[in-house]
Design a protein around this motif. Structure first.
Motif, mmCIF file in Angstrom:
data_model
loop_
_atom_site.group_PDB
_atom_site.id
_atom_site.type_symbol
_atom_site.label_atom_id
_atom_site.label_comp_id
_atom_site.label_asym_id
_atom_site.label_seq_id
_atom_site.Cartn_x
_atom_site.Cartn_y
_atom_site.Cartn_z
ATOM 1 N N UNK A 174 -12.693 72.735 -44.236
ATOM 2 C CA UNK A 174 -13.304 73.007 -42.936
ATOM 3 C C UNK A 174 -13.180 74.494 -42.644
ATOM 4 N N UNK A 175 -14.208 75.076 -42.043
ATOM 5 C CA UNK A 175 -14.136 76.494 -41.747
ATOM 6 C C UNK A 175 -15.428 77.036 -41.181
ATOM 7 N N UNK A 185 -17.588 75.836 -51.703
ATOM 8 C CA UNK A 185 -16.703 75.528 -50.595
ATOM 9 C C UNK A 185 -16.623 76.723 -49.625
ATOM 10 N N UNK A 186 -16.529 76.456 -48.338
ATOM 11 C CA UNK A 186 -16.282 77.560 -47.423
ATOM 12 C C UNK A 186 -14.952 78.234 -47.753
ATOM 13 N N UNK A 198 -17.046 83.999 -45.485
ATOM 14 C CA UNK A 198 -16.734 82.604 -45.187
ATOM 15 C C UNK A 198 -15.223 82.411 -45.185
ATOM 16 N N UNK A 199 -14.803 81.381 -44.448
ATOM 17 C CA UNK A 199 -13.384 81.036 -44.332
ATOM 18 C C UNK A 199 -13.272 79.520 -44.466
ATOM 19 N N UNK A 200 -12.242 79.058 -45.150
ATOM 20 C CA UNK A 200 -12.093 77.622 -45.304
ATOM 21 C C UNK A 200 -10.644 77.188 -45.474
ATOM 22 N N UNK A 201 -10.269 76.144 -44.724
ATOM 23 C CA UNK A 201 -8.963 75.506 -44.838
ATOM 24 C C UNK A 201 -9.160 74.265 -45.690
ATOM 25 N N UNK A 255 -10.540 82.909 -47.914
ATOM 26 C CA UNK A 255 -11.370 83.817 -47.104
ATOM 27 C C UNK A 255 -12.086 84.843 -47.968
ATOM 28 N N UNK A 256 -12.737 84.349 -49.030
ATOM 29 C CA UNK A 256 -13.506 85.219 -49.914
ATOM 30 C C UNK A 256 -13.088 85.018 -51.351
#
Length: 451
Positions: free
Chosen positions: A101-102, A113-114, A120-123, A132-133
């Protein structure tokens, strides 16, 4: 009587602004449209989206890095607010629980994936990391799986992203991307299924408490800024001087009993002494007449004390005074006299585009059986008289031979202008993201905006 000179022509915009005080315009107050469902127009090939567009299921095999099924919200996260937040509940972790999610920008590849791609950022649930990249991540050490609810948000004030799990804050990351970001989720193994909450249901995480905490933190920082003990007294006194409230000023000084030093000797921008006591008696008398609705009295005193001001019968100050005379006639119920006055005086201002807005509102008063309940009722209120009094005050102050400029401002106004300018500059450095500064809300003590 003070010496006077012809009113500077570039004072007209100031006079018009003072005399055209409509109810506060809510620029920036209109509600931004927030994401409300998952976008099937920007959706990975391996996803199945439910009819309500709030649930996504992974239908691929997830064997390769580009087999991700990512999807964005239908709109970018709103940016004219302190914070934006959304949540996702894991209905089924599937084979591997490779769920994320992000946020991502509009150019994001939904086959990734984000957090894997730039901007983009993704948890991620499988390893508990925040990406984050390309090749950039940090370990939050908090994974998530079936029945967990995770969230992602943007704190525009702090310029950071934050992530939650089951009502708890689990991590933050500085927000380096200034372009609009879309809420984004990613799935990557068979049978993974999630549902998304864009605010249509109560959030598990108390995002309002976070917002309140940020406001209190910011207010504490403001309150810790040291100021001279007498600064409030000086600002109030300068305001009363500037606007010609002579009796109030004398009562104020009398009540203070010399506790604080006079503001008259203070430096204005470190260059020239403040000269706001210029023509104080005359300005006070004119303000009293304007507040009482005695426009004829204002005209009479101006012709006696400052005939130069009314030499140009089509100037902004003449226009404002004639408008106010018309308004007073309507207010008194003398509609025939108002029509006669409009034909004799207001007709001279037809065709001047600078005056059209206020002129149209004034004449519109005649169209309503109950003007006090009409859309232009603001003209009948005391604050409109005050606005005209302010305009008269401004044009007299501008005639002060020791005035530092054509558009004199009180110390308080300069401070408010500086505050407004500073807040706009801060927002500009953040890519015009974050709450819009609304001075009128700050002055009204609003809890939800302005700063």
């Amino acid at each position: 009587m003070p010496m006077v000179s012809t009113s500077p022509p570039d004072l007209e915009p100031t006079l018009l602004a003072l005399g055209m005080r409509k109810p506060e315009d809510d620029d920036g107050d209109e509600e931004e449209e927030a994401p409300s469902f998952l976008s099937t127009n920007n959706c990975g090939h391996f996803l199945g989206i439910s009819m309500d567009k709030l649930t996504a299921k992974y239908n691929g095999e997830g064997k390769h890095g580009n087999d991700v099924g990512a999807v964005q919200g239908n709109r970018p996260a709103p940016s004219r607010r302190l914070c934006y937040y959304f949540e996702m509940t894991v209905c089924d972790r599937g084979q591997k629980g490779v769920i994320s999610i992000g946020f991502s920008d509009q150019n994001f590849k939904t086959s990734r994936q984000p957090g894997w791609e730039p901007n983009s950022y993704g948890y991620h649930g499988d390893d508990g990391k925040l990406y984050y990249g390309p090749k950039s991540n940090e370990n939050l050490n908090v994974t998530f799986t079936t029945n967990d609810t995770v969230g992602a948000g943007i704190n525009y004030l702090a310029q950071e992203l934050f992530f939650t799990k089951n009502s708890k804050l689990v991590g933050k990351k500085s927000k380096d991307v200034k372009v609009p970001l879309y809420p984004t989720i990613g799935l990557h193994s068979p049978n993974e299924k999630v549902s998304v909450n864009f605010g249509q249901n109560p959030f598990v995480f108390d995002v309002e408490a976070l917002i309140q905490e940020e406001r209190e933190k910011r207010q504490a920082e403001v309150e810790n800024v040291p100021l001279p003990l007498s600064v409030s007294h000086s600002i109030v006194r300068a305001y009363l001087l500037h606007y010609g409230y002579q009796e109030t000023l004398e009562a104020f000084d009398d009540a203070c009993g010399g506790t604080f030093p006079s503001v008259v000797g203070l430096k204005d921008n470190g260059v020239k002494p403040v000269q706001e006591n210029y023509a104080l008696h005359e300005r006070n008398a004119l303000r009293r007449l304007a507040r009482e609705g005695d426009v004829d009295g204002v005209f009479s005193k101006l012709r006696e004390w400052y005939p130069e001001i009314l030499e140009d019968g089509r100037s902004a100050i003449s226009f404002l005074l004639h408008c106010q005379k018309f308004i007073e006639l309507v207010k008194a119920g003398s509609l025939e006299a108002a029509v006669t006055y409009a034909r004799a005086e207001l007709v001279n201002f037809f065709g001047n585009l600078l005056f059209q807005s206020l002129l149209q509102d004034c004449l519109a008063l005649l169209a309503y059986e109950k003007p006090a309940e009409s859309p232009v009722c603001y003209l009948l209120k005391v604050r409109q008289r005050e606005a005209v009094a302010d305009a008269v005050n401004a044009v007299i102050l501008a005639m002060n031979p020791n005035s530092s400029g054509p558009s004199p401002q009180s110390t308080l106004e300069k401070l408010l202008r500086q505050l407004t300018c500073s807040q706009r500059e801060v927002r500009a450095t953040n890519g015009d993201q974050g709450e819009v500064f609304r001075l009128h809300k700050v002055l009204q003590g609003s809890k939800d905006g302005g700063w």
